[in-house]
Design a protein around this motif. Sequence first.
Motif, PDB file in Angstrom:
ATOM      1  N   HIS A  39      52.431  15.549  18.089  1.00  0.00           N
ATOM      2  CA  HIS A  39      51.584  14.404  18.408  1.00  0.00           C
ATOM      3  C   HIS A  39      52.246  13.110  17.953  1.00  0.00           C
ATOM      4  O   HIS A  39      53.000  13.099  16.978  1.00  0.00           O
ATOM      5  N   ALA A  79      42.246   8.404  21.675  1.00  0.00           N
ATOM      6  CA  ALA A  79      43.212   9.429  22.071  1.00  0.00           C
ATOM      7  C   ALA A  79      43.613   9.254  23.536  1.00  0.00           C
ATOM      8  O   ALA A  79      42.787   8.901  24.380  1.00  0.00           O
ATOM      9  N   THR A 101      46.118  11.230  26.684  1.00  0.00           N
ATOM     10  CA  THR A 101      46.907  12.397  27.083  1.00  0.00           C
ATOM     11  C   THR A 101      48.055  12.004  28.001  1.00  0.00           C
ATOM     12  O   THR A 101      48.956  12.806  28.251  1.00  0.00           O
ATOM     13  N   VAL A 141      37.539   8.573  20.159  1.00  0.00           N
ATOM     14  CA  VAL A 141      37.268   9.822  19.458  1.00  0.00           C
ATOM     15  C   VAL A 141      36.353   9.597  18.260  1.00  0.00           C
ATOM     16  O   VAL A 141      35.516  10.428  17.935  1.00  0.00           O
ATOM     17  N   CYS A 154      47.743  13.067  22.659  1.00  0.00           N
ATOM     18  CA  CYS A 154      47.590  14.523  22.722  1.00  0.00           C
ATOM     19  C   CYS A 154      48.311  15.083  23.949  1.00  0.00           C
ATOM     20  O   CYS A 154      48.497  14.384  24.946  1.00  0.00           O
ATOM     21  N   ASP A 171      43.894  17.687  27.642  1.00  0.00           N
ATOM     22  CA  ASP A 171      42.477  17.439  27.367  1.00  0.00           C
ATOM     23  C   ASP A 171      41.911  18.428  26.351  1.00  0.00           C
ATOM     24  O   ASP A 171      41.050  18.079  25.540  1.00  0.00           O
ATOM     25  N   LEU A 179      42.815  17.234  23.016  1.00  0.00           N
ATOM     26  CA  LEU A 179      42.036  16.031  22.698  1.00  0.00           C
ATOM     27  C   LEU A 179      40.659  16.423  22.155  1.00  0.00           C
ATOM     28  O   LEU A 179      40.194  15.886  21.149  1.00  0.00           O
ATOM     29  N   ARG A 180      39.998  17.372  22.826  1.00  0.00           N
ATOM     30  CA  ARG A 180      38.678  17.805  22.371  1.00  0.00           C
ATOM     31  C   ARG A 180      38.747  18.495  21.009  1.00  0.00           C
ATOM     32  O   ARG A 180      37.867  18.342  20.169  1.00  0.00           O
ATOM     33  N   GLN A 194      40.879  17.850  18.633  1.00  0.00           N
ATOM     34  CA  GLN A 194      41.036  16.806  17.633  1.00  0.00           C
ATOM     35  C   GLN A 194      39.718  16.079  17.384  1.00  0.00           C
ATOM     36  O   GLN A 194      39.399  15.707  16.253  1.00  0.00           O
TER      37      GLN A 194
END
Length: 365
Positions: free
Chosen positions: A19, A81, A83, A112, A138, A141, A144-145, A147
């Motif tokens: 990351h 965040a 992607t 976030v 990230c 997706d 991302l979720r 995190q």
Amino acid sequence: MTQHTLTFLAARARQSAEHDVLTFAATADQVLAFAAIDRVGRDQDGLLSGFQRPQIAGHIREIRDYLESGLAVLPNAIVVAFTEGVILEDLDGGICRVTLPIGDGGPKGLVVDGQQRLTALSTSARRDFQLFVSLLVCRDDEELRRQFVLINNTRPLPKSLIYELLPGVDGLPDRMQSRQLAARLTERLNFNAASSLKGQIHQHTNPSGLIKDTAIQKVLMNSLSDGVMRLMVQEPNGERQCFDLISEFYKAVQMVFPQDWWGHKPATSRLIGGAGIQSMGYVMETLAQLDDARSWSDFARGLACLEGRTAWTSGSWDFGNGDVRHWKAINVTPSDVSLLARYLEGIVRRDLRARRASRAEAVGA
């Protein structure tokens, strides 16, 4: 010409090899240009989308009022965040230039953490106020979720610790003013040598105390908002009067029910548990307002009618209409506290009427 990107100088942190993590300052308008608040919901098929909780209007209003005070700071960063679409250019000394996409198709990033702060600032008159932004890039997706869950699953500060810190904090919103006064009085009750509750209240700085600080604070907040302390605290030396009142009352409780108070913990005596402390607080109100009780001896006289009619440590409570409960069946729930308070207050009020009638008879004779 429509602008399609925003560029910032950012500090880049060496953390995960998978990351990119960096931080920079931006206004609320800039953040909302490159990031959106994706609120949780479900479509017509029941599929979950988004992940942010709904807005909390009162919380947002408090933050906005604070921001407009002119002395406000928000050191906690908004976490955003991405992607895709982030361009990073490394410079010297851990500094990099970050370019973020805006415009076509809407924001590419997702907020976030910090949505309430960001919303409050976006509705504030302070358009030039800058937030710190922590940017996380990230790989997809799903990451991302993940995190989002991890970042928002950190353990919050215990309420009791926050309340214990309140007496030393200035500039609090109105909603917390009464809590601050209750916390200050609780602190005084626990550490003042003149207090009947000295050392007996459980706080983070007094873990050996047995009485929950939140139970005492509820007694105080009830009285400060709707009881005898509401006007008392506004008088000269009002805070001292409030302290004396509650200290004298619980001294009387200890004198009238010594075997149920001393040598016990909440598990062995409901008197020093949350239900007992709170329900007796309503009795304090009744005696203070209807019998003008102020000293421990005044309160003890009013509490005498409860002797033999309680089940703090053994036996059963008979609340009437067939409602008989084992002494341990009284718990710290709003319904049990209300039931116990009504029972105790009823006995005390009937005794007050009987004493008044007796005095009237004596005068008439």
